[in-house]
Design an enzyme around this catalytic site. Structure first.
Site, PDB file in Angstrom:
ATOM      1  N   SER A 186     -41.105  50.564  23.100  1.00  0.00           N
ATOM      2  CA  SER A 186     -40.740  50.424  24.531  1.00  0.00           C
ATOM      3  C   SER A 186     -40.324  51.800  25.106  1.00  0.00           C
ATOM      4  O   SER A 186     -40.485  52.061  26.241  1.00  0.00           O
ATOM      5  CB  SER A 186     -39.499  49.211  24.586  1.00  0.00           C
ATOM      6  OG  SER A 186     -40.279  47.990  24.467  1.00  0.00           O
ATOM      7  N   ARG A 203     -42.433  54.348  27.770  1.00  0.00           N
ATOM      8  CA  ARG A 203     -41.737  54.686  29.075  1.00  0.00           C
ATOM      9  C   ARG A 203     -41.674  56.184  29.104  1.00  0.00           C
ATOM     10  O   ARG A 203     -42.040  56.863  29.863  1.00  0.00           O
ATOM     11  CB  ARG A 203     -40.189  54.439  29.000  1.00  0.00           C
ATOM     12  CG  ARG A 203     -40.138  52.858  29.417  1.00  0.00           C
ATOM     13  CD  ARG A 203     -38.716  52.301  29.008  1.00  0.00           C
ATOM     14  NE  ARG A 203     -38.484  50.898  29.490  1.00  0.00           N
ATOM     15  CZ  ARG A 203     -38.928  49.856  29.029  1.00  0.00           C
ATOM     16  NH1 ARG A 203     -39.821  49.878  27.811  1.00  0.00           N
ATOM     17  NH2 ARG A 203     -38.842  48.521  29.492  1.00  0.00           N
ATOM     18  N   GLY A 243     -49.227  45.025  26.244  1.00  0.00           N
ATOM     19  CA  GLY A 243     -48.604  44.968  27.640  1.00  0.00           C
ATOM     20  C   GLY A 243     -47.952  46.046  28.501  1.00  0.00           C
ATOM     21  O   GLY A 243     -47.978  46.118  29.848  1.00  0.00           O
ATOM     22  N   GLN A 299     -41.339  44.055  32.867  1.00  0.00           N
ATOM     23  CA  GLN A 299     -42.302  45.177  32.606  1.00  0.00           C
ATOM     24  C   GLN A 299     -42.715  45.561  34.245  1.00  0.00           C
ATOM     25  O   GLN A 299     -43.030  46.818  34.353  1.00  0.00           O
ATOM     26  CB  GLN A 299     -43.464  44.985  31.844  1.00  0.00           C
ATOM     27  CG  GLN A 299     -43.084  44.668  30.287  1.00  0.00           C
ATOM     28  CD  GLN A 299     -44.107  44.432  29.542  1.00  0.00           C
ATOM     29  OE1 GLN A 299     -45.468  44.702  29.782  1.00  0.00           O
ATOM     30  NE2 GLN A 299     -44.113  44.241  28.334  1.00  0.00           N
ATOM     31  N   ASP A 359     -38.348  39.130  22.188  1.00  0.00           N
ATOM     32  CA  ASP A 359     -39.529  39.421  21.007  1.00  0.00           C
ATOM     33  C   ASP A 359     -38.700  39.370  19.585  1.00  0.00           C
ATOM     34  O   ASP A 359     -39.675  39.337  18.482  1.00  0.00           O
ATOM     35  CB  ASP A 359     -39.698  40.992  21.079  1.00  0.00           C
ATOM     36  CG  ASP A 359     -40.335  41.610  22.439  1.00  0.00           C
ATOM     37  OD1 ASP A 359     -40.856  40.510  23.273  1.00  0.00           O
ATOM     38  OD2 ASP A 359     -40.634  42.710  22.542  1.00  0.00           O
ATOM     39  N   ARG A 381     -46.571  39.659  16.171  1.00  0.00           N
ATOM     40  CA  ARG A 381     -45.184  39.246  15.804  1.00  0.00           C
ATOM     41  C   ARG A 381     -45.298  37.825  15.006  1.00  0.00           C
ATOM     42  O   ARG A 381     -44.388  37.246  14.206  1.00  0.00           O
ATOM     43  CB  ARG A 381     -44.378  38.914  16.804  1.00  0.00           C
ATOM     44  CG  ARG A 381     -43.886  40.269  17.650  1.00  0.00           C
ATOM     45  CD  ARG A 381     -42.769  40.557  18.231  1.00  0.00           C
ATOM     46  NE  ARG A 381     -42.502  41.719  19.144  1.00  0.00           N
ATOM     47  CZ  ARG A 381     -42.174  43.027  18.701  1.00  0.00           C
ATOM     48  NH1 ARG A 381     -41.942  42.903  17.538  1.00  0.00           N
ATOM     49  NH2 ARG A 381     -42.345  44.049  19.450  1.00  0.00           N
TER      50      ARG A 381
HETATM   51  O1  LIG Z   1     -40.400  46.653  28.811  1.00  0.00           O
HETATM   52  C1  LIG Z   1     -40.645  46.405  27.648  1.00  0.00           C
HETATM   53  O2  LIG Z   1     -40.855  47.409  26.805  1.00  0.00           O
HETATM   54  C2  LIG Z   1     -40.986  45.153  27.117  1.00  0.00           C
HETATM   55  C3  LIG Z   1     -40.259  43.986  27.802  1.00  0.00           C
HETATM   56  C4  LIG Z   1     -40.344  42.662  27.316  1.00  0.00           C
HETATM   57  O3  LIG Z   1     -41.460  41.965  28.305  1.00  0.00           O
HETATM   58  P1  LIG Z   1     -41.171  41.011  29.209  1.00  0.00           P
HETATM   59  O4  LIG Z   1     -40.228  41.701  30.404  1.00  0.00           O
HETATM   60  O5  LIG Z   1     -42.402  40.721  30.006  1.00  0.00           O
HETATM   61  O6  LIG Z   1     -40.406  39.904  28.695  1.00  0.00           O
HETATM   62  C5  LIG Z   1     -40.796  42.624  25.836  1.00  0.00           C
HETATM   63  O7  LIG Z   1     -41.150  41.272  25.637  1.00  0.00           O
HETATM   64  C6  LIG Z   1     -41.868  43.546  25.574  1.00  0.00           C
HETATM   65  O8  LIG Z   1     -42.286  43.596  24.157  1.00  0.00           O
HETATM   66  C7  LIG Z   1     -41.548  44.868  25.745  1.00  0.00           C
HETATM   67  C1  LIG Z   2     -44.389  41.205  23.956  1.00  0.00           C
HETATM   68  C2  LIG Z   2     -44.698  42.335  23.419  1.00  0.00           C
HETATM   69  O1  LIG Z   2     -45.552  43.292  23.867  1.00  0.00           O
HETATM   70  P1  LIG Z   2     -46.272  43.576  25.135  1.00  0.00           P
HETATM   71  O2  LIG Z   2     -45.770  42.564  26.294  1.00  0.00           O
HETATM   72  O3  LIG Z   2     -45.701  44.969  25.436  1.00  0.00           O
HETATM   73  O4  LIG Z   2     -47.830  43.474  25.122  1.00  0.00           O
HETATM   74  C3  LIG Z   2     -44.125  42.449  22.105  1.00  0.00           C
HETATM   75  O5  LIG Z   2     -44.262  43.511  21.500  1.00  0.00           O
HETATM   76  O6  LIG Z   2     -43.907  41.521  21.569  1.00  0.00           O
END
Ligand SMILES: O=C(O)C1=C[C@@H](OP(=O)(O)O)[C@@H](O)[C@H](O)C1
Ligand SMILES: C=C(OP(=O)(O)O)C(=O)O
Length: 409
Positions: free
Chosen positions: A24, A28, A70, A147, A292, A366
């Site tokens: 994360s 960024r 994501g 996000q 997570d 995971r």
């Molecule tokens: O901003 C980030 O780095 C993340 C935010 C979270 O997602 P959500 O905001 O969609 O819950 C998390 O689950 C993801 O693994 C990483």
């Molecule tokens: C939700 C996760 O990642 P992302 O949403 O960035 O794919 C994760 O790493 O558990």
């Protein structure tokens, strides 16, 4: 690659493991580094998701495929929206094409961006024609994914007048928004978050600086789970961690006290120690700030014969897979009594774990990693075990270092 994890006979563990940088924080900082070349990054994540991010930021091809990542999908949507003159089609894996992006796209369009759908409305792939954004105020729904908000925050200081974001509805995964803001503060970009308003001031350039990424706390969760099931006195030292973390998943240190695991903070490391037996009958936790680690905690409870009520899990359905359904299916196959709703999971304590069960992983790193610690109890098979590289390249090497014998099937 399907694997068998043989049961770990010697449950007295004493190991030292180094974990790669937070994915994360890394993803960024990679965006920020492209906007502010004055930044150098140390201990960058070696995860597939960060590799995808690096490729996306260095290619000039029209089609950019970010796989399952994501954060890359969401953060790059805003990044490419402000890349003047650049025409990009941003896409990802089949699952990514079913993870929603409309809330972010609508916010960017409100700011004047040119973003359209190549296929299904509301989902990747999206075509982004980069242009200058003039508007400096936007509203966005905060309860689906943080996000989207981090994505806007990362480009905000490069907009001519900065950006004011009004968050609508309940806000989810707040620590991840705070992580983004903390990184901006470290770079001397002014930003503040009061009530439901976040304001970021414009910044043209910053002083040259090196940012050191802390290691990944979500990755640390699997070692917490292992220590929870290990013999009293066992310990694992993990590097490189610090007490003042930007990562919300550092709440693991508190949560695993329920399983008799203590955390000692040292100079750049944490030491996890199994002090006593798990001391809970029922674990009740709201995980809206740390989604997570839900899978890890559910499996630890099952392994330790503890009931649990996990709530705040509404975002789990749109992650790498529908994690609530996946947990229900796999834990049921292992003999658990479990029920789920759209935002919660209830597990009844059980004293038996079925042996030699094959755990399906649903393209979700995971799922593979959360179930691996059950090898301290029973032999267990993990299907498509290679999925772990999304966030944790050397996960299976580390399991072997702990003493778990792995056979390829
Ligand atoms: O901003 C980030 O780095 C993340 C935010 C979270 O997602 P959500 O905001 O969609 O819950 C998390 O689950 C993801 O693994 C990483
Ligand atoms: C939700 C996760 O990642 P992302 O949403 O960035 O794919 C994760 O790493 O558990």
């Amino acid at each position: 690659m399907d694997i068998l994890l043989n049961v770990l006979e010697d449950k007295k563990i004493k190991e030292e493991i180094t974990i790669s940088g937070s994915k994360s924080e890394s993803n960024r900082l990679l965006i920020l580094q492209n906007l502010f070349p004055e930044i150098s990054i140390e201990n960058l994540s070696d995860s597939d998701d960060s590799i995808h991010m690096q490729h996306a930021l260095s290619t000039d091809k029209e089609i950019v495929d970010i796989g399952h990542a994501g954060t890359a999908m969401r953060f790059l949507t805003s990044y490419f929206a402000v890349k003047e003159g650049r025409d990009t089609v941003l896409t990802g894996s089949e699952r990514m094409q079913n993870r929603p992006i409309e809330i972010l796209v609508n916010a960017l369009k409100d700011l004047g961006a040119d973003v359209s759908y190549e296929d299904k409305v509301g989902y990747p792939p999206i075509r982004i024609k980069g242009r200058k954004l003039i508007t400096d105020k936007v509203q966005i729904n905060g309860n689906v994914s943080s996000q989207y908000i981090s994505s806007l925050l990362l480009i905000a200081s490069k907009l001519e007048n900065g950006l004011t974001i009004e968050l609508v509805g309940e806000i989810t995964s707040i620590p991840y928004i705070n992580m983004t803001l903390s990184l901006l503060h470290q770079l001397n970009i002014e930003a503040n978050f009061e009530g439901n308003i976040i304001k970021v001031l414009p910044k043209k350039e910053i002083a040259k600086q090196t940012v050191v990424v802390e290691s990944d706390w979500s990755s640390a969760s699997y070692f917490y789970s292992i220590v929870a099931s290990a013999e009293i006195g066992s310990s694992i030292k993990l590097s490189a961690y610090k007490k003042e973390s930007l990562q919300g998943d550092s709440c693991l240190a508190e949560i695993y006290k329920h399983f008799g695991v203590s955390t000692t903070f040292g100079e750049n490391f944490i030491n996890l120690k199994k002090e006593k037996a798990s001391n809970k009958e029922v674990l009740e936790i709201d995980l809206r700030n740390a989604p997570d680690i839900a899978q890890t905690i559910a499996v630890t409870c099952f392994s330790e014969g503890i009931s649990c009520n996990l709530t705040g899990l509404h975002t789990l359905k749109i992650k790498e897979t529908d994690r609530l359904e996946a947990l229900k299916e796999e834990l049921t196959n292992l003999g658990a009594s479990i029920s789920v709703t759209n935002e919660s999971l209830h597990l009844e304590k059980s004293s038996e774990i079925k042996e030699h069960i094959s755990i399906k992983t649903y393209n979700d790193h995971r799922m593979a990693m959360a179930f691996a610690p059950l090898a301290l109890r029973v032999p267990i098979k993990i299907l498509n075990a290679e999925v772990v590289t999304k966030s944790f390249q050397k996960f299976w090497d580390d399991m072997q270092q702990i003493g778990i014998k792995i056979d390829k099937l």
